[in-house]
Design a protein around this motif. Structure first.
Motif, PDB file in Angstrom:
ATOM      1  N   GLN A  77       0.736  -1.310  -0.064  1.00 24.59           N
ATOM      2  CA  GLN A  77       0.023   0.047  -0.065  1.00 24.59           C
ATOM      3  C   GLN A  77       0.952   1.360  -0.103  1.00 24.59           C
ATOM      4  O   GLN A  77       0.465   2.225   0.668  1.00 24.59           O
ATOM      5  CB  GLN A  77      -0.755   0.070   1.175  1.00 24.59           C
ATOM      6  CG  GLN A  77      -1.946  -0.972   1.186  1.00 24.59           C
ATOM      7  CD  GLN A  77      -3.013  -0.893   2.368  1.00 24.59           C
ATOM      8  OE1 GLN A  77      -3.251   0.107   2.752  1.00 24.59           O
ATOM      9  NE2 GLN A  77      -3.901  -1.767   2.131  1.00 24.59           N
ATOM     10  N   LYS A 100      -2.383   4.660   7.244  1.00 23.94           N
ATOM     11  CA  LYS A 100      -1.126   3.868   6.521  1.00 23.94           C
ATOM     12  C   LYS A 100      -0.453   2.885   8.004  1.00 23.94           C
ATOM     13  O   LYS A 100      -0.076   2.106   7.704  1.00 23.94           O
ATOM     14  CB  LYS A 100      -0.104   4.709   5.943  1.00 23.94           C
ATOM     15  CG  LYS A 100      -0.591   5.292   4.677  1.00 23.94           C
ATOM     16  CD  LYS A 100      -0.880   3.911   3.729  1.00 23.94           C
ATOM     17  CE  LYS A 100      -1.362   4.466   2.276  1.00 23.94           C
ATOM     18  NZ  LYS A 100      -1.696   3.383   1.406  1.00 23.94           N
ATOM     19  N   LYS A 152      -4.854  -6.265  -0.375  1.00 24.96           N
ATOM     20  CA  LYS A 152      -5.108  -5.863   1.216  1.00 24.96           C
ATOM     21  C   LYS A 152      -5.014  -7.298   2.098  1.00 24.96           C
ATOM     22  O   LYS A 152      -5.521  -8.007   1.639  1.00 24.96           O
ATOM     23  CB  LYS A 152      -6.368  -5.204   1.067  1.00 24.96           C
ATOM     24  CG  LYS A 152      -6.552  -4.564   2.437  1.00 24.96           C
ATOM     25  CD  LYS A 152      -8.040  -3.493   2.604  1.00 24.96           C
ATOM     26  CE  LYS A 152      -7.885  -2.929   3.886  1.00 24.96           C
ATOM     27  NZ  LYS A 152      -9.145  -2.233   3.782  1.00 24.96           N
TER      28      LYS A 152
END
Length: 98
Positions: free
Chosen positions: A8, A60, A97
């Motif tokens: 990510q 994050k 994810k």
């Protein structure tokens, strides 16, 4: 400075000539966090997150913690392989994810 993972947009590295405790450097843009792994009797018993910059985004950091929870044993093994056994690190980009 071997790069272990990208997840990510967060890049996870070892720095050369590292020290104990086993740890990695997580960077997202210019923001960074050090993730340390504490081991007792061959098992990880604690993971800490130390912000090196104040601007690491909360979302994050949450994603990083989820990633670390799943990959912590792999990261510790890669640290041992690289710093103890002298084996090169295999970079992996994780596109799904966790």
């Amino acid at each position: 400075m071997p790069k272990l993972f990208e997840y990510q947009g967060i890049n996870l590295y070892f720095y050369s000539e590292e020290h104990l405790p086993i740890h990695i450097h997580a960077k997202y843009g210019k923001a960074s966090v050090v993730v340390s792994f504490y081991i007792k009797e061959g098992a990880i018993y604690k993971v800490t997150y130390t912000k090196k910059t104040k601007d690491f985004p909360v979302a994050k950091l949450k994603a990083l913690k989820q990633f670390i929870d799943i990959y912590k044993e792999k990261i510790v093994q890669e640290w041992i392989n690289y710093f103890i056994l002298g084996v090169d690190v295999d970079f992996k980009k994780i596109n799904v994810k966790v």
